[in-house]
Design an enzyme around this catalytic site. Structure first.
Site, PDB file in Angstrom:
ATOM      1  N   PRO A 229       0.830  -1.217   0.000  1.00 53.09           N
ATOM      2  CA  PRO A 229       0.000   0.000   0.000  1.00 53.09           C
ATOM      3  C   PRO A 229       0.858   1.258   0.000  1.00 53.09           C
ATOM      4  CG  PRO A 229      -0.741  -1.565   1.671  1.00 53.09           C
ATOM      5  CD  PRO A 229       0.566  -2.076   1.175  1.00 53.09           C
ATOM      6  N   GLY A 230       0.388   2.256  -0.718  1.00 56.08           N
ATOM      7  CA  GLY A 230       1.053   3.551  -0.706  1.00 56.08           C
ATOM      8  C   GLY A 230       2.189   3.722  -1.673  1.00 56.08           C
ATOM      9  N   LYS A 233       0.313   2.918  -7.022  1.00 54.42           N
ATOM     10  CA  LYS A 233      -0.301   2.152  -8.117  1.00 54.42           C
ATOM     11  C   LYS A 233      -1.421   2.960  -8.782  1.00 54.42           C
ATOM     12  CE  LYS A 233      -1.245  -1.211  -5.275  1.00 54.42           C
ATOM     13  NZ  LYS A 233      -0.537  -0.722  -4.085  1.00 54.42           N
ATOM     14  N   HIS A 449      18.051   2.024  29.631  1.00 58.00           N
ATOM     15  CA  HIS A 449      17.488   1.069  28.672  1.00 58.00           C
ATOM     16  C   HIS A 449      17.846   1.485  27.242  1.00 58.00           C
ATOM     17  CE1 HIS A 449      14.201  -1.735  27.276  1.00 58.00           C
ATOM     18  NE2 HIS A 449      14.319  -0.946  26.211  1.00 58.00           N
ATOM     19  N   GLU A 450      17.591   2.747  26.900  1.00 62.65           N
ATOM     20  CA  GLU A 450      17.889   3.213  25.544  1.00 62.65           C
ATOM     21  C   GLU A 450      19.391   3.280  25.302  1.00 62.65           C
ATOM     22  OE1 GLU A 450      15.584   3.265  23.519  1.00 62.65           O
ATOM     23  OE2 GLU A 450      13.942   3.157  24.954  1.00 62.65           O
ATOM     24  N   HIS A 453      20.465  -0.140  24.134  1.00 67.21           N
ATOM     25  CA  HIS A 453      20.268  -0.316  22.691  1.00 67.21           C
ATOM     26  C   HIS A 453      21.375   0.382  21.905  1.00 67.21           C
ATOM     27  CE1 HIS A 453      16.443  -2.281  22.975  1.00 67.21           C
ATOM     28  NE2 HIS A 453      15.818  -1.248  23.506  1.00 67.21           N
ATOM     29  N   ASP A 525      10.417  -4.996  22.410  1.00 66.13           N
ATOM     30  CA  ASP A 525      11.688  -5.547  21.933  1.00 66.13           C
ATOM     31  C   ASP A 525      11.593  -7.061  21.790  1.00 66.13           C
ATOM     32  OD1 ASP A 525      12.626  -2.966  22.135  1.00 66.13           O
ATOM     33  OD2 ASP A 525      13.407  -3.260  24.159  1.00 66.13           O
TER      34      ASP A 525
END
EC number: 3.4.24.-
Length: 745
Positions: A229-230, A233, A449-450, A453, A525
């Protein structure tokens, strides 16, 4: 047009005549009963009853040259009436009568004498001023009103209240597009050059078929546009209509089916009949999967009408009579559910996959949508294209529109880089929640936490780079980290998949190392990591125990999750799959733990910077990782130019090619000297541990990566997801089309 009006008139006249005939029959048989209350008698009978003293009162009124006499009997009389066929009906009792008499003095004198003789009350009335026309109108007006209401109801019955008339619901809703109103051209469709080249042949065939016919080529019967989609078309179909200059009939697949049986097939016949009359012409059916689904999958008779419509469509596209001069274009994002008979050559000869644009395509799309937006000097569309892997045309248009809305909200005259950066975050994770109250412990948990990552992403950076990390809550996410691929990818290797899983596990590993506790912030996660691991085992053949086999695909998995299908493998195999998924997840968790343990100092620096600044970009993250300090501010940090036009881009390309040619020529002339003086320039980067020095190539095609890389439906090569650290029930807040950005929370 005249034929349609004549048909409408004939249909309307038919129903009106039927209604009038029915009313005539009823009146013919039962009209005699209308005198059951007032008996219409002859004048001689009236004189006879008056002479016998059976009349109670009399009223005389002039009417149309005669006297109209009405009155009542002293006692009810039993009478029997007959209908038009002379058949007597049941007897009734009446007390009133009516008659007429000549307008002369002798008749009036006779009635007056008899009335005076028997003491009968006589009343004289004035002549009616309205006359016979008012009487006729009083009788005819209700009939006309009923006919009008009946006509209006029948006119609305065709389309459930639409604007079509009687029996017109079998006509197609497709109308030839007005070429003057359609301003879309191929130049307005960017990032799909190969797709446009395939459709250029169709347009040229319609304009001048002699070049193709001379070589024995026939016009394609159908062109199927398929893709996520998007991707544009429908826009491609509009561009074909704008370039071809031939009649263009556009209709949705759902418009064929209505509440009446047989309407779909009738509309298909009418659509192709109109297209053949205007040949050469194009028919565009949007979302053809609504009517073209594979036959035989329905339970009971619920799909008979749709299958009948599909059968008629198959016959019209390539049946006994042929379909000369009409090209059928169709668009769908579910080509896997279409009927095989619809996809065969002769019906859809050409299938064009409209996929996701690459970085060059995204830049071209951004330029098209930025034409009507004033951009500031610090906006670099090429850089934005690099930051939005997996975005389709609709996402990029939405991104620029959000940036323009933000600029207007901030009372700016131009859209600058800050607006685009904020718009990108809003599209990926939702609006920022700066006013959300977060306690100190949860804020620290989110920051570490971040940072977890981020550290894992910096170490395992062969295929991906850390683009941004933030602890500002957005949507349901308490924070997120965005990992971008170094370049556009179509495949995913086993090593790349493991690195992605390790990056996703970095948040939980950091929580356990720093706080010795676990929170619900890692739920999203785990969801993404489990999908990657399961796809590695069941789809990509990356498990040593199960080997190179496909145990399930995306469609089977969706059907099984909805309870509509049975598992394709045994319980023992299912247990092996669960064991392998658990093993891969635990290995990724251990890898993330080892990396954070060996980079505790950098992890702490990034977490503290997040607590202070809330958001860090790529340059700040790398500076903290390498030097332990924030980078110095540079006013020329983001040098950029305005979006270049086509001619400017062409001149720039020619200039670069000329410079490159001159450099190569100079290198050939001074090869010996250059070999001694060439300086190897390398970026000073830390030594990051990695699994191997091989380049990170990927081994999963784009149609399978959706399961491995994101929680989204669309086929991609990586993922965008957010999870709220410290917030339970965190869900992905990303559009299904931008899966190439790995946003880990």
């Amino acid at each position: 047009m005249n034929n349609r009006r004549n048909g409408l008139f004939r249909n309307s006249l038919f129903y009106i005549l039927m209604f009038l005939s029915l009313m005539g029959i009823i009146y013919f048989f039962f009209g005699g009963n209308s005198g059951s209350q007032t008996q219409n008698i002859r004048y001689s009978e009236f004189v006879k009853q008056l002479d016998k003293n059976n009349v109670k009162n009399v009223s005389i009124q002039p009417s149309g040259g005669v006297y109209k006499v009405t009155g009542s009997y002293r006692k009810a009389r039993t009478t029997s009436s007959a209908n038009a066929l002379g058949i007597k009906s049941a007897s009734t009792k009446t007390t009133s009568f009516s008659t007429t008499m000549l307008e002369n003095n002798s008749t009036v004198d006779q009635v007056s004498k008899l009335a005076a003789k028997h003491d009968v009350k006589v009343t004289a009335k004035a002549e009616e001023s309205s006359g016979i026309w008012v009487t006729l109108l009083m009788y005819i007006a209700p009939v006309i009103l009923m006919l009008f209401l009946f006509y209006m109801m029948m006119g609305q019955a065709g389309q459930g209240g639409g604007n079509n008339r009687v029996m017109n619901f079998g006509k197609t809703k497709a109308k030839p597009a007005d070429s003057k109103q359609n301003k879309v051209r191929f130049s307005d469709v960017a990032g799909e050059e190969e797709e446009k080249q395939e459709l250029v042949e169709v347009v040229e065939f319609l304009k001048d078929p002699r070049k193709f016919v001379s070589l024995g080529a026939r016009i394609p019967s159908g062109v199927l546009l398929e893709g996520p989609p998007g991707t544009g078309k429908t826009l491609l179909a509009k561009a074909v209509a704008g370039e071809a200059g031939v009649p263009f009939f556009s209709i949705s697949g759902s418009d064929f089916v209505e509440m009446f049986v047989g309407v779909g097939a009738s509309r298909v016949r009418d659509l192709f009949e109109q297209a053949k009359k205007n040949a050469p012409s194009i028919i565009f059916i949007d979302e053809i999967d609504a009517v073209g689904r594979q036959r035989g999958n329905g339970m009971g008779g619920g799909h008979d009408e749709r299958e009948q419509t599909l059968n008629q469509l198959l016959v019209e596209m390539d049946g006994f009579t042929g379909n000369e001069g009409v090209i059928v274009m169709a668009a769908t994002n579910r080509s896997d559910v279409l009927d095989p008979a619809l996809l065969r050559p002769g019906r859809f000869d050409r299938k064009i996959l409209v996929g996701r644009p690459d970085v060059k395509g995204r830049e071209a799309i951004l330029k098209v949508h930025a034409k009507n937006k004033p951009l500031a000097a610090d906006v670099d569309l090429k850089e934005i294209a690099k930051q939005t892997p997996g975005f389709v045309g609709a996402d990029l248009e939405n991104l620029l529109n959000e940036a323009a809305l933000l600029a207007a909200r901030r009372n700016k005259k131009q859209v600058d880089a800050a607006d685009l950066d904020e718009a990108e975050d809003r599209v990926i994770a939702g609006p920022a929640k700066h006013d959300r109250v977060v306690n100190k412990h949860e804020r620290e948990t989110v920051a570490y936490h971040e940072a977890g990552h981020t550290i894992v992403g910096l170490v395992l950076n062969d295929a991906r780079v850390v683009h941004k990390v933030t602890i500002v809550p957005r949507g349901r996410a308490g924070g997120y980290a965005i990992m971008l691929p170094r370049e556009d990818q179509m495949l995913m290797s086993k090593r790349d998949a493991k690195e992605q899983m390790a990056g996703l596990m970095g948040g939980r590993a950091a929580e356990e190392i720093i706080f010795g506790a676990q929170s619900s912030g890692a739920s999203n996660d785990f969801e993404q990591a489990t999908q990657i691991a399961r796809a590695m085992v069941t789809q990509y053949g990356m498990s040593e125990k199960l080997g190179p086999v496909e145990l399930e695909n995306a469609n089977q998995q969706a059907a099984y999750q909805q309870g509509m299908g049975a598992s394709a493998f045994s319980q023992h195999t299912a247990q092996l799959i669960d064991d392998e998924v658990r093993r891969l997840s635990q290995e990724a968790h251990q890898t993330a733990t080892d990396i954070i343990e060996s980079h505790r100092e950098q992890h702490k620096l990034i977490a503290e910077a997040l607590l202070k600044y809330e958001t860090l970009d790529e340059k700040q993250i790398l500076s903290l990782f390498k030097t332990g300090k924030m980078p110095e501010k540079d006013s020329n940090e983001f040098p950029s130019e305005k979006a270049a036009t086509f001619e400017e881009s062409k001149r720039e390309l020619e200039r670069r090619e000329a410079e490159k040619h001159a450099q190569n020529q100079s290198a050939d002339d001074k090869q010996a000297d250059s070999a001694d003086t060439t300086t190897n320039v390398s970026v000073a980067e830390p030594s990051f541990p990695s699994e191997s020095d091989a380049s990170s190539e990927v081994s999963a095609d784009s149609s399978v990566n959706s399961t491995a890389n994101s929680a989204t439906e669309s086929a991609t090569d990586s993922d965008v997801a957010t999870s709220a650290t410290g917030l339970p029930n965190a869900e992905s807040a990303t559009p299904s089309s931008q899966d190439d950005t790995n946003s880990q929370a």
